[in-house]
Scaffold this motif. Structure first.
Motif, mmCIF file in Angstrom:
data_model
loop_
_atom_site.group_PDB
_atom_site.id
_atom_site.type_symbol
_atom_site.label_atom_id
_atom_site.label_comp_id
_atom_site.label_asym_id
_atom_site.label_seq_id
_atom_site.Cartn_x
_atom_site.Cartn_y
_atom_site.Cartn_z
ATOM 1 N N GLU A 193 16.364 43.228 22.278
ATOM 2 C CA GLU A 193 17.359 43.518 23.332
ATOM 3 C C GLU A 193 17.252 42.811 24.567
ATOM 4 O O GLU A 193 16.090 42.296 24.715
ATOM 5 C CB GLU A 193 17.412 45.089 23.429
ATOM 6 C CG GLU A 193 15.958 45.698 23.996
ATOM 7 C CD GLU A 193 15.940 47.094 24.229
ATOM 8 O OE1 GLU A 193 15.579 47.525 25.349
ATOM 9 O OE2 GLU A 193 16.585 47.792 23.338
ATOM 10 N N ARG A 194 17.928 42.645 25.200
ATOM 11 C CA ARG A 194 17.798 41.969 26.855
ATOM 12 C C ARG A 194 17.158 42.846 27.671
ATOM 13 O O ARG A 194 17.127 44.069 27.459
ATOM 14 C CB ARG A 194 19.231 41.858 27.260
ATOM 15 C CG ARG A 194 19.868 40.741 26.505
ATOM 16 C CD ARG A 194 21.611 40.705 26.635
ATOM 17 N NE ARG A 194 21.851 40.599 28.007
ATOM 18 C CZ ARG A 194 23.059 39.827 28.268
ATOM 19 N NH1 ARG A 194 23.722 39.102 27.450
ATOM 20 N NH2 ARG A 194 23.462 39.830 29.482
ATOM 21 N N ILE A 195 16.531 42.537 28.458
ATOM 22 C CA ILE A 195 15.829 43.373 29.535
ATOM 23 C C ILE A 195 16.732 43.525 30.901
ATOM 24 O O ILE A 195 16.877 42.439 31.674
ATOM 25 C CB ILE A 195 14.539 42.860 29.960
ATOM 26 C CG1 ILE A 195 13.527 42.280 28.766
ATOM 27 C CG2 ILE A 195 13.754 43.306 30.972
ATOM 28 C CD1 ILE A 195 12.496 41.644 29.178
ATOM 29 N N THR A 196 16.800 44.729 31.137
ATOM 30 C CA THR A 196 17.823 45.081 32.291
ATOM 31 C C THR A 196 16.535 45.134 33.684
ATOM 32 O O THR A 196 15.937 45.929 33.357
ATOM 33 C CB THR A 196 18.726 46.130 32.226
ATOM 34 O OG1 THR A 196 19.591 46.065 31.058
ATOM 35 C CG2 THR A 196 19.423 46.671 33.260
ATOM 36 N N LYS A 219 23.754 39.644 39.166
ATOM 37 C CA LYS A 219 25.272 40.120 38.992
ATOM 38 C C LYS A 219 26.338 39.141 38.951
ATOM 39 O O LYS A 219 27.164 39.135 38.529
ATOM 40 C CB LYS A 219 25.425 41.092 40.022
ATOM 41 C CG LYS A 219 24.638 42.555 39.643
ATOM 42 C CD LYS A 219 24.518 43.484 40.871
ATOM 43 C CE LYS A 219 23.819 44.728 40.260
ATOM 44 N NZ LYS A 219 23.789 45.774 41.361
ATOM 45 N N THR A 220 25.733 37.917 39.698
ATOM 46 C CA THR A 220 26.919 36.762 39.767
ATOM 47 C C THR A 220 27.134 36.365 38.228
ATOM 48 O O THR A 220 28.164 35.458 38.020
ATOM 49 C CB THR A 220 26.368 35.807 40.641
ATOM 50 O OG1 THR A 220 25.421 34.803 40.063
ATOM 51 C CG2 THR A 220 26.136 36.076 41.764
ATOM 52 N N TRP A 221 26.483 36.355 37.460
ATOM 53 C CA TRP A 221 26.474 36.129 35.985
ATOM 54 C C TRP A 221 27.177 37.452 35.317
ATOM 55 O O TRP A 221 26.988 37.427 33.815
ATOM 56 C CB TRP A 221 25.287 35.838 35.387
ATOM 57 C CG TRP A 221 24.853 34.249 35.625
ATOM 58 C CD1 TRP A 221 25.271 33.078 35.195
ATOM 59 C CD2 TRP A 221 23.899 33.873 36.530
ATOM 60 N NE1 TRP A 221 24.973 31.950 35.598
ATOM 61 C CE2 TRP A 221 23.862 32.604 36.432
ATOM 62 C CE3 TRP A 221 22.862 34.531 37.226
ATOM 63 C CZ2 TRP A 221 22.811 31.758 37.367
ATOM 64 C CZ3 TRP A 221 21.760 33.983 37.900
ATOM 65 C CH2 TRP A 221 21.917 32.547 38.111
ATOM 66 N N ASN A 222 27.263 38.770 36.045
ATOM 67 C CA ASN A 222 28.120 39.651 35.447
ATOM 68 C C ASN A 222 26.995 40.505 34.556
ATOM 69 O O ASN A 222 27.518 41.212 33.290
ATOM 70 C CB ASN A 222 29.260 39.489 34.460
ATOM 71 C CG ASN A 222 30.448 38.623 35.547
ATOM 72 O OD1 ASN A 222 30.682 39.285 36.437
ATOM 73 N ND2 ASN A 222 31.127 37.622 35.068
#
Length: 247
Positions: A193-196, A219-222
């Motif tokens: 999984e991705r790391i938030t 967040k500019t990459w959503n």
């Protein structure tokens, strides 16, 4: 896709120091050896230290940015760790036997309005990663460069507290690896999984002060993600310069 290992890091005490490695021997089903072996529980913790627990139970960089500037050197034979911080004297201790010494050493870094550190926990054969499964974190140097470019200044890779850094990739390629296997020499890592990311990444690892809006930039990459978590499905030794490829 072919990349190479650029950096290796472990963090013997969760959120309390980073240590660079030249090589590491990964073990099937486990975290990187000596990574997050110990964790410092705070006064509001709801863990008895016998099993994995969520990060909210521990003193960490998201709440205490000063912790991000700690450097660590572990002596594996004695299990003693030397800790260094720009605003504290160097100290060498065993995290469990000298838990009171560790807590006193870190106390000046703790904001008064935060839950204070109270005890050190160690779960046998289980690093206290942020995931509820034993994970190894992997990051992409090109993705880091993309964040740097939008921030407008140089950033240390240590902000992300990843175990394995790879170079030779396009930015954000790692997000396409979910469910796939990454091979580094004989080692096999299944990407989960991705790391938030959290506020810990906004703190400078040189000073412990928050000085970059890393979350706003992400967040500019959503999204608010950087790097991926993987599990070791086949163990072995990895080292700097080793080739990495997705199978």
């Amino acid at each position: 896709m072919t990349a190479r290992v650029h950096q290796l890091w472990r963090h013997p005490i969760k959120s309390h120091g980073h240590e660079a490695l030249q090589k590491a021997k990964l073990i099937t089903g486990q975290t990187l050896p000596w990574d997050r072996t110990w964790a410092v529980a705070h006064e509001g913790a709801k863990t008895d230290g016998t099993a994995w627990a969520p990060c909210a139970n521990f003193s960490r960089g998201a709440k205490v940015p000063g912790l991000m500037a700690i450097e660590a050197t572990l002596d594996e034979t004695t299990e003693t760790i030397t800790l260094r911080h720009p605003n504290r004297p160097d100290v060498t201790l065993h995290p469990e036997r000298d838990a009171d010494k560790l807590i006193e050493w870190v106390r000046p870094l703790m904001p008064e309005d935060r839950a204070q550190s109270t005890r050190v926990v160690r779960v046998p054969e289980r690093g206290m990663t942020d995931t509820d499964f034993p994970s190894v974190s992997i990051a992409n140097l090109a993705s880091h460069a993309a964040v740097e470019a939008k921030c407008g200044n140089d950033l240390s890779t240590r902000r992300w507290r990843a175990n394995i850094w790879l170079y030779g990739l396009a930015a954000w390629t790692e997000f396409d690896w979910i469910g796939k296997t990454l091979a580094i020499g004989e080692v096999r890592l299944e990407v989960q999984e991705r790391i938030t990311r959290c506020l810990a990444t906004t703190a400078n690892p040189e000073t412990g002060a928050r000085d970059a809006d890393t979350l706003g930039v992400l967040k500019t990459w959503n999204h608010q993600d950087f790097g991926v978590y993987a599990t070791v499905t086949q163990g072995g030794e990895i080292g700097l310069g080793d080739t990495a490829r997705v199978l």
